[in-house]
Write a protein that holds these residues in place. Structure first.
Motif, short mmCIF file in Angstrom:
data_model
loop_
_atom_site.label_atom_id
_atom_site.label_comp_id
_atom_site.label_asym_id
_atom_site.label_seq_id
_atom_site.Cartn_x
_atom_site.Cartn_y
_atom_site.Cartn_z
N THR A 134 31.13 17.25 -24.02
CA THR A 134 32.09 17.49 -23.01
C THR A 134 33.03 18.96 -23.11
O THR A 134 33.73 19.00 -24.07
CB THR A 134 32.92 16.76 -22.71
N GLY A 135 32.68 19.88 -21.56
CA GLY A 135 33.46 20.63 -21.64
C GLY A 135 33.42 22.31 -22.96
O GLY A 135 33.55 23.13 -22.82
N ALA A 136 31.63 21.68 -23.37
CA ALA A 136 31.17 22.97 -24.38
C ALA A 136 29.33 23.02 -23.63
O ALA A 136 28.81 22.81 -24.57
CB ALA A 136 31.80 22.90 -25.79
N GLU A 137 29.10 22.76 -22.87
CA GLU A 137 27.85 22.59 -22.28
C GLU A 137 27.51 23.96 -22.71
O GLU A 137 26.29 23.73 -22.57
CB GLU A 137 27.64 22.08 -20.74
N LYS A 138 28.43 24.97 -21.88
CA LYS A 138 27.85 26.45 -21.91
C LYS A 138 27.45 26.65 -23.24
O LYS A 138 25.89 27.49 -23.51
CB LYS A 138 28.20 26.71 -21.18
N PHE A 158 25.71 13.28 -19.52
CA PHE A 158 26.29 14.75 -19.22
C PHE A 158 27.50 15.11 -17.83
O PHE A 158 27.22 14.32 -16.82
CB PHE A 158 25.13 15.37 -18.79
N SER A 159 28.33 15.41 -18.07
CA SER A 159 29.30 15.94 -17.02
C SER A 159 29.25 16.89 -16.84
O SER A 159 30.79 17.79 -16.68
CB SER A 159 30.24 15.00 -17.20
N GLY A 160 28.55 18.35 -17.18
CA GLY A 160 29.12 19.65 -17.15
C GLY A 160 28.61 20.12 -15.50
O GLY A 160 28.14 19.42 -14.66
N ASP A 161 28.25 20.78 -15.81
CA ASP A 161 27.88 22.35 -14.55
C ASP A 161 26.38 21.80 -14.34
O ASP A 161 26.03 21.88 -14.92
CB ASP A 161 27.80 23.42 -14.57
N ILE A 162 26.16 21.83 -13.10
CA ILE A 162 24.88 21.85 -12.41
C ILE A 162 23.81 23.17 -13.04
O ILE A 162 22.79 22.64 -12.66
CB ILE A 162 24.69 21.24 -11.40
N SER A 163 23.95 23.96 -13.28
CA SER A 163 24.17 25.35 -12.82
C SER A 163 23.28 25.59 -14.60
O SER A 163 22.23 25.72 -15.11
CB SER A 163 24.59 26.62 -12.80
N LYS A 185 30.38 10.58 -9.10
CA LYS A 185 29.68 11.97 -8.18
C LYS A 185 28.30 13.09 -9.81
O LYS A 185 27.26 13.32 -9.42
CB LYS A 185 30.48 13.18 -7.45
N ARG A 186 29.71 13.29 -10.09
CA ARG A 186 28.39 13.98 -11.34
C ARG A 186 27.62 14.15 -12.02
O ARG A 186 26.00 14.78 -11.71
CB ARG A 186 29.77 14.51 -12.19
N HIS A 187 27.74 12.70 -12.04
CA HIS A 187 26.62 11.95 -12.97
C HIS A 187 25.30 11.56 -12.63
O HIS A 187 25.07 11.58 -12.52
CB HIS A 187 27.25 10.95 -13.76
N GLN A 188 26.26 11.33 -10.43
CA GLN A 188 25.22 10.65 -9.62
C GLN A 188 24.06 12.44 -10.02
O GLN A 188 22.93 11.63 -9.19
CB GLN A 188 25.74 10.75 -8.32
#
Ligand SMILES: [Zn+2]
Length: 249
Positions: A134-138, A158-163, A185-188
């Motif tokens: 969370t908040g540290a995907e990059k 996972f709840s990070g950016d799609i990129s 929506k993000r998880h979808q």
């Protein structure tokens, strides 16, 4: 139908104190395997004990959760290595980084040091990782990319950016889908973007879902949600998750 809950905290008192009854009920209702995730030393000990008692159903994951990682001592890390080296421990988790719920940047350095230790363990013992990001995907993507880890990794909820998601997909990562997929929506988007053979299912119990403690019994619901979003038959999802879990392990 046989279901997999790859990420549930079975060493928490709610489950642990009545585990025999829970396992019996879950088995009767088609829950085949549960990835039990430790978060600290106490739950690590309990998790190994659970996997030894119910080897057919419980798959042990040992790790230090990023929420408490900054408090970890050298001595504890040695203990974690001892546990991880055991043959009954199949997963290194729950481990990772969190820069969203852990707001104080002064804790991040230690958090990262502990996470890097678990990456070393994954390499040394060739065991898959169960990652909280969370908040540290990059930051996690960059660490994984630099290391060129050969073990499997699963990003839970996972709840990070799609990129970043697509970059992690290129590394071959698995993603476990939580009941929150019904409203997030993000998880979808994760479900729609990731190939079916890299999707897993999880409750993250004892985290609550719609006001009640999440348990492995939510897995048929999660499979239904995945089937709906991917527009494929429910049975195909259930089968794919089983196969994906075997491959991940
Ligand atoms: Zn968790």
């Amino acid at each position: 139908m046989e279901y997999i809950d790859c990420h549930c905290h079975l060493a928490e008192n709610y489950f642990y104190k009545h585990i025999k009854e829970f396992i019996q009920e879950w088995n009767e209702k088609g829950i085949k395997q549960i990835g039990a995730m430790a978060t600290n030393g106490k739950t690590a000990k309990r998790t190994i004990e659970l996997a030894t008692t119910f080897p057919e159903t419980i798959v042990a994951g040992i790790g230090r959760h990023p929420w408490g990682a900054h408090k970890t001592t050298e001595e504890e890390l040695l203990k974690f290595e001892e546990w991880i080296s055991k043959p009954e421990v199949k997963i290194i988790g729950e481990v990772g980084l969190d820069h969203y719920f852990i707001r104080e940047p002064e804790k991040w350095e230690k958090q990262c040091e502990v996470f890097r230790f678990f990456l070393d363990m994954a390499e040394k013992y060739q065991k898959p990782l169960m990652i909280h990001s969370t908040g540290a995907e990059k930051e996690i993507f960059e660490l994984l990319e630099t290391r060129k880890l050969k073990t499997n990794v699963c990003f839970h909820w996972f709840s990070g950016d799609i990129s970043i998601l697509t970059k992690l997909m290129d590394l071959g990562a698995y993603f476990s889908i939580n009941p929150a997929v019904a409203q997030s929506k993000r998880h979808q988007q994760v479900v729609q973007t990731v190939a079916l053979d890299h999707l897993l299912t999880e409750s993250d119990g004892t985290v609550k879902f719609r006001g009640e403690i999440g348990t492995p019994l939510l897995m048929p619901f999660v499979c239904k949600e995945i089937a709906k979003r991917k527009k494929i038959p429910f049975e195909d999802v259930v089968q794919a998750v089983q196969t994906a879990f075997e491959k991940y392990l």
